[in-house]
Structure formats: C-alpha cells, structure tokens
Write an enzyme that holds these catalytic residues in place. Structure first.
Site, PDB file in Angstrom:
ATOM      1  N   ASP A  93       0.863  -1.189   0.000  1.00 59.66           N
ATOM      2  CA  ASP A  93       0.000   0.000   0.000  1.00 59.66           C
ATOM      3  C   ASP A  93       0.897   1.236   0.000  1.00 59.66           C
ATOM      4  O   ASP A  93       2.088   1.157   0.344  1.00 59.66           O
ATOM      5  CB  ASP A  93      -0.901   0.010   1.243  1.00 59.66           C
ATOM      6  CG  ASP A  93      -1.794   1.244   1.273  1.00 59.66           C
ATOM      7  OD1 ASP A  93      -2.334   1.619   0.209  1.00 59.66           O
ATOM      8  OD2 ASP A  93      -1.929   1.872   2.345  1.00 59.66           O
TER       9      ASP A  93
ATOM     10  N   GLY B 193      -2.820   9.483  -3.615  1.00 59.30           N
ATOM     11  CA  GLY B 193      -4.122   9.882  -4.188  1.00 59.30           C
ATOM     12  C   GLY B 193      -4.112  11.084  -5.121  1.00 59.30           C
ATOM     13  O   GLY B 193      -4.920  11.161  -6.036  1.00 59.30           O
TER      14      GLY B 193
ATOM     15  N   CYS C 147      -3.674  -0.953  -2.269  1.00 64.25           N
ATOM     16  CA  CYS C 147      -3.961   0.478  -2.450  1.00 64.25           C
ATOM     17  C   CYS C 147      -4.894   0.657  -3.643  1.00 64.25           C
ATOM     18  O   CYS C 147      -4.600   0.178  -4.742  1.00 64.25           O
ATOM     19  CB  CYS C 147      -2.637   1.195  -2.703  1.00 64.25           C
ATOM     20  SG  CYS C 147      -2.791   2.942  -3.045  1.00 64.25           S
ATOM     21  N   ASN C 148      -5.996   1.367  -3.427  1.00 64.98           N
ATOM     22  CA  ASN C 148      -6.951   1.561  -4.525  1.00 64.98           C
ATOM     23  C   ASN C 148      -6.389   2.452  -5.614  1.00 64.98           C
ATOM     24  O   ASN C 148      -6.661   2.258  -6.793  1.00 64.98           O
ATOM     25  CB  ASN C 148      -8.235   2.200  -3.998  1.00 64.98           C
ATOM     26  CG  ASN C 148      -9.054   1.223  -3.208  1.00 64.98           C
ATOM     27  OD1 ASN C 148      -9.970   0.614  -3.722  1.00 64.98           O
ATOM     28  ND2 ASN C 148      -8.699   1.034  -1.947  1.00 64.98           N
TER      29      ASN C 148
ATOM     30  N   CYS D 115     -11.249   3.038  -0.828  1.00 69.33           N
ATOM     31  CA  CYS D 115      -9.958   3.532  -0.345  1.00 69.33           C
ATOM     32  C   CYS D 115      -9.637   2.798   0.946  1.00 69.33           C
ATOM     33  O   CYS D 115     -10.538   2.517   1.745  1.00 69.33           O
ATOM     34  CB  CYS D 115     -10.038   5.041  -0.098  1.00 69.33           C
ATOM     35  SG  CYS D 115      -8.573   5.742   0.685  1.00 69.33           S
ATOM     36  N   THR D 116      -8.348   2.521   1.142  1.00 65.79           N
ATOM     37  CA  THR D 116      -7.933   1.771   2.335  1.00 65.79           C
ATOM     38  C   THR D 116      -8.376   2.435   3.635  1.00 65.79           C
ATOM     39  O   THR D 116      -8.581   1.766   4.630  1.00 65.79           O
ATOM     40  CB  THR D 116      -6.397   1.679   2.378  1.00 65.79           C
ATOM     41  OG1 THR D 116      -5.856   2.982   2.123  1.00 65.79           O
ATOM     42  CG2 THR D 116      -5.875   0.708   1.357  1.00 65.79           C
TER      43      THR D 116
HETATM   44  N1  DGL Z   1      -4.006   3.761   0.090  1.00 58.07           N
HETATM   45  C1  DGL Z   1      -4.643   4.783  -0.708  1.00 58.07           C
HETATM   46  C2  DGL Z   1      -5.832   4.209  -1.472  1.00 58.07           C
HETATM   47  O1  DGL Z   1      -6.431   3.209  -1.093  1.00 58.07           O
HETATM   48  C3  DGL Z   1      -5.098   5.945   0.146  1.00 58.07           C
HETATM   49  C4  DGL Z   1      -3.985   6.809   0.613  1.00 58.07           C
HETATM   50  C5  DGL Z   1      -3.256   7.490  -0.526  1.00 58.07           C
HETATM   51  O2  DGL Z   1      -3.814   8.401  -1.167  1.00 58.07           O
HETATM   52  O3  DGL Z   1      -2.146   7.086  -0.784  1.00 58.07           O
HETATM   53  O4  DGL Z   1      -6.198   4.745  -2.479  1.00 58.07           O
END
Ligand code: DGL
Length: 281
Positions: free
Chosen positions: A12, A45, A75-76, A199-200
């Site tokens: 992530d 993001g 990570c999304n 999102c996580t």
């Molecule tokens: N882990 C990211 C996601 O799931 C959220 C945090 C970020 O923006 O890096 O998109």
C-alpha cells in the site's frame, strides 16, 4: 525472514493496507506475509498516474526480490492507476510466473452482485464509489463495473479530505461528519443503491458513512471482500498456492519509519507491529 520463505506480499502507499492484511490473515492465517508501505511518498491519491506506476513497480520489485510469489496491491489508487500496466506489460517480461492482484476487482464484483439482487424490480441499477482523486480520475471503477454489466449506472465521488482526516485521528469528529456529508450528498441525490468505500482508509469511517447514507444503501468495505476473494483465488489456482510457504510469519516494511506509521499501522492491523525500513529502487 529467510529468503526461502515464499510469502504473500501486500503493498500500500502507507499503512492503510494493514486493514486489508488484517482481514486476509484472519481468513488465511497459515501463510507467510510481507507488508510494504511506501509511507515516505504517501499519499498517492493526488499524484500523476505515471508516478503511481513507477512507485508501484518499485514496490513490486522489492516484494518479489524478497521471495513473494503473489502480491496484493492493497492500495486503490495503485490498483486503479498502475495494476493493469503491471499485469499486462511488466510481469510477462520480468516475472512471468508470479502474480499481482488488486483490491478493485473484488469490490467491484461484490457491488455488482449486491446491486443486481437489490434492484430486480427497478429500472436502473446504481452504484456509487467514494475514492481518492487518482482512483476517480482513472475511471477504473466505472470501467470494471461496466465490463460486468453495462446497464449499471456508476457515480464516482473523489474525497481528497478523507485520508488526511483519518490520518489526523479525526475520523469521529464533528468535522468528519460535515466533510463526509458533503461528499455523500451528490451520490445520495443520484439515488445509489450500493456504495463502494474505494480507499484503504474508509473502512475506519464505515460506521459514520452507514449512518449518513441510511439502511437503503448497501456499503461495501473492501477488507473482508478482498480476504474472501483471495481465498477463492488460491483455491482456483493450486499452481500458485502450492508455492506459498506456511509458517504464519508476518513481516512489516515501510519506506520511512515514523511514529505515525507505527501508531496508526498498529491500529489498522489491530495489534502492535514492528516495522523495518525498506529501500526502493
Ligand atoms: N491507500 C490509498 C488508497 O487506497 C489511500 C492513501 C493514498 O492516497 O495514498 O487509495
């Protein structure tokens, strides 16, 4: 962790993916895991797709170098902006026998199943997605939902303030309620039947989100869905499953060692974690 160990890698941008790892370990405790958070460069993001791809590719190299046979991009943003290219261009030439999966498809499949069963008598089926700017800009959620059912209407909402809010420990504050309401109102106005928390960091906001959207909207938190789908995947792919080592060991790496990663990471994982520094190239 000895190099002979063949763990499942979980990556992530930071510590948010530990929420996913927690559920995965609950369902599949027998395997070894290697977690990598790129906290030195998080959040992803708001970054460009080219940079998200480069960072994700470096993470994939790191985890494969440490013996992982299979990687979950937890990570999304990376799943939306980098995973397809990693699978289609990078793996075939560099790691043809290893696999990289994401968190988006499991959430999408679950949303389609639920929206179809909920809206049998409705003219339109509507899925809402709350995600980071990058994930929304990529259009990946809409693309993958439409692949499964082109009749489903998808409404995506970028929620750039939610990650900093959660990271500041403000997820139960009155400010969180106002900000959430602001992001959820456009989706509610569209009449979404199902809402993907894409999102996580949003799993931790699930209770507040459920309260705001009401019981007519089904919310999908990714962690349990990803864990279930990984179990199914391994059952369907014995050629990969048989290569995984099974000592129940978990190692945690981060590209920066900060008190925040330690504290919030332990919260997301549900128990204290010991983190080591990773260098990505
Ligand atoms: N882990 C990211 C996601 O799931 C959220 C945090 C970020 O923006 O890096 O998109």
């Amino acid at each position: 962790m000895s190099r002979k160990i063949k763990p499942i890698g979980v990556f992530d941008s930071g510590f948010g993916g530990l929420d996913i790892l927690r559920e995965v370990v609950k369902v599949l405790p027998q395997y070894d895991y290697l977690y990598l958070g790129d906290s030195a460069r998080a959040p992803y993001g708001h970054r460009s797709p080219a940079i998200v791809y480069d960072f994700t590719r470096q993470a994939v190299d790191f985890l494969f170098k440490y013996g992982c046979e299979l990687i979950i991009i937890a990570c999304n943003t990376a799943s939306s902006e980098a995973l397809r290219r990693i699978q289609q261009e990078y793996l075939p030439t560099h790691y043809p026998n290893r696999r990289v999966l994401g968190v988006l498809i499991p959430a999408v499949e679950q949303s389609v199943t639920i929206v179809k069963s909920k809206t049998k008598n409705k003219k339109y089926k509507k899925v809402g997605v709350l995600a980071t700017e990058g994930a929304v800009r990529s259009g990946a959620f809409t693309r993958e939902i439409k692949k499964l059912d082109s009749q489903i209407k998808v409404f995506e909402q970028a929620a750039p303030l939610l990650v900093p809010l959660v990271e500041a420990g403000e997820h139960e504050s009155p400010a969180a309620r106002i900000i959430l309401k602001n992001y959820l109102t456009p989706l509610l106005k569209r009449g979404v039947d199902v809402l993907i928390l894409g999102c996580t960091h949003y799993g931790i906001l699930a209770k507040q989100i459920k309260k705001l959207v009401g019981s007519n909207v089904s919310t999908i938190a990714e962690a349990p869905v990803v864990a279930r789908q990984l179990k199914d995947y391994l059952a369907r792919h014995p050629e990969i499953e048989c290569r995984l080592s099974r000592r129940g060991q978990i190692k945690f790496y981060s590209t920066d060692l900060t008190a925040k990663f330690q504290l919030l990471g332990s919260q997301f994982f549900g128990r204290p974690i010991k983190v080591e520094r990773a260098m990505l190239e």
